[in-house]
Design an enzyme around this catalytic site. Structure first.
Site, short mmCIF file in Angstrom:
data_model
loop_
_atom_site.label_atom_id
_atom_site.label_comp_id
_atom_site.label_asym_id
_atom_site.label_seq_id
_atom_site.Cartn_x
_atom_site.Cartn_y
_atom_site.Cartn_z
N LYS A 295 -12.52 -1.76 -0.32
CA LYS A 295 -13.45 -0.62 -0.24
C LYS A 295 -12.74 0.70 -0.49
CE LYS A 295 -14.14 -1.54 4.54
NZ LYS A 295 -12.81 -1.48 5.16
N LYS B 61 0.82 -1.22 0.00
CA LYS B 61 0.00 0.00 0.00
C LYS B 61 0.86 1.26 0.00
CE LYS B 61 -4.41 -1.48 1.87
NZ LYS B 61 -5.49 -1.19 2.81
N LYS C 136 -6.78 -7.50 -5.04
CA LYS C 136 -8.01 -7.84 -4.33
C LYS C 136 -9.01 -6.69 -4.41
CE LYS C 136 -7.73 -6.47 0.52
NZ LYS C 136 -9.05 -5.86 0.63
#
Ligand code: ATP
Ligand code: MG
Length: 357
Positions: A216, A130, A213
């Site tokens: 949200k 990330k 993946k």
């Protein structure tokens, strides 16, 4: 030996045996996705319904490890709570609350920051993926969050954590933290918690890129199905989902190198409580023009009653707040003595007073 070491113990105190208890959480970092539903919430409901002692959390302190607009954070917190409730979490059978209402999480998190090693955190693949090249610009909280996650779990002496595949490494870190704490202080205060990663949808993939993946907080709305999407939006997103042109294979082996196709079959299987093999047996040789509309209809059937109930609940935020406050009171009853005993073990004066006498 302190008096506490001689005292009779229940399962909320240090001891060699821990009663089965499940803990898991979801961040209010955006709207809930089909990945959160299949990989987490649906399985939480099954766990609760099987009669296991269960604690479910809206982990708002984790959400702020990246910037959250305050008004949107409050809204998303209530929406995640509504998602749990509308999917079948019963706030009387399970404990449902938001993390920041139980200050013991942050306090045990600090103790664990002093147990976990920088080298362990540097191995966390989620942070590396990330943060990418921008590691220096991330918040310190974002880097440290797996240690707060360990506190979330171990504050309740949870023995099992149902999660998606992406959280496996963080639950393993939780075990490392528990083992080091127990070893350093010569106690059996914390259990070695097991991750529970089961079912056909432990890693639902992004609809536009089968190598990532579904999340949200992902960039594009087209890459995910939101639990609150309407029927037209769900159909459009599945219709536009990336796939290769070949029809569905005759056997599961035929999906081996076809990430996008495998993902859609896995979603279908999870929504119908079947295995991917059973879905392939039914749709062998079918083209996407057949399979995608069938999948969309199925997702609409399953999600639209939940979305309707979520909307109804979101019209009464005071009721959601009441449920979360009551859950927080119940959570604190378990958390406070565990933290007090932990402080006492560490040698922090005062908090254990009155409890260990
Ligand atoms: P974010 O992008 O903000 O990290 P997220 O969608 O990854 O959001 P989390 O709150 O991090 O959601 O995770 C909540 C739970 O949902 C965890 O148990 C996680 O493993 C599970 N989960 C998240 N995404 C998926 C997915 N694509 N497939 C299966 N499970 C998932
Ligand atoms: Mg996540």
């Amino acid at each position: 030996m302190t008096p506490a070491d001689d005292a009779p113990r229940d399962h909320t105190e240090a001891g060699p045996r821990f009663s089965p208890r499940v803990f898991s959480g979801i961040k209010p970092s955006g709207g809930l996705t089909l990945g959160n539903y299949l990989g987490a919430i649906k399985r939480f409901v099954e766990t609760q319904n099987a009669g296991t002692d269960s604690i479910f959390c809206v982990v708002d302190l984790h959400a702020i490890t990246v910037w959250q607009d305050p008004g949107e954070l409050a809204r998303a917190t209530r929406e995640v709570a509504a998602g749990y409730l509308a999917s079948g979490i019963d706030p009387e059978r399970a404990i449902l609350f938001n993390q920041s209402q139980v200050h013991e999480h942050a306090e045990l998190g600090w103790i664990f920051n002093c147990v976990a090693r920088v080298g362990w955190m540097n191995r966390m693949t989620q942070f590396k993926e990330k943060a990418g090249k921008n590691a220096e610009k991330q918040s310190l909280g974002f880097y440290a969050y797996p240690s707060l996650m360990a506190a979330d779990i171990l504050l309740y002496l949870a023995t099992h954590v149902p999660v998606g595949e992406d959280q496996k490494q963080h639950v393993e870190l939780t075990r490392d933290i528990a083992a080091k704490f127990n070893h350093d202080y010569g106690v059996e205060q914390f259990p070695l918690t097991e991750p529970v990663i089961e079912g056909p949808a432990t890693r639902v993939m992004n609809l536009r890129d089968g190598s990532k993946k579904m999340s949200k907080s992902g960039e594009s709305d087209m890459e995910r199905i939101n639990m609150t999407d309407d029927a037209d939006t769900i159909s459009k997103k599945f219709r536009k989902a990336r796939t290769d042109p070949a029809p569905l294979p005759e056997t599961l082996d035929g999906l081996a190198d076809r990430a996008e196709a495998r993902n859609l079959v896995g979603i279908y299987a999870a929504l119908t409580d079947r295995t991917a093999g059973e879905v392939i047996a039914e749709y062998a040789g079918a083209g996407w023009g057949t399979f995608k509309p069938a999948l969309a209809d199925l997702a609409v059937d399953k999600l639209s009653p939940i979305a309707a109930e979520m909307r109804r609940m979101m019209d009464d935020p005071a009721e959601i707040d009441r449920i979360l406050a009551r859950g927080a009171d119940r959570a604190r009853e378990i958390a406070a003595p565990v933290l007090a005993r932990t402080y006492e073990i560490v040698g922090l004066v005062g908090r254990g007073r009155g409890r260990s006498a």
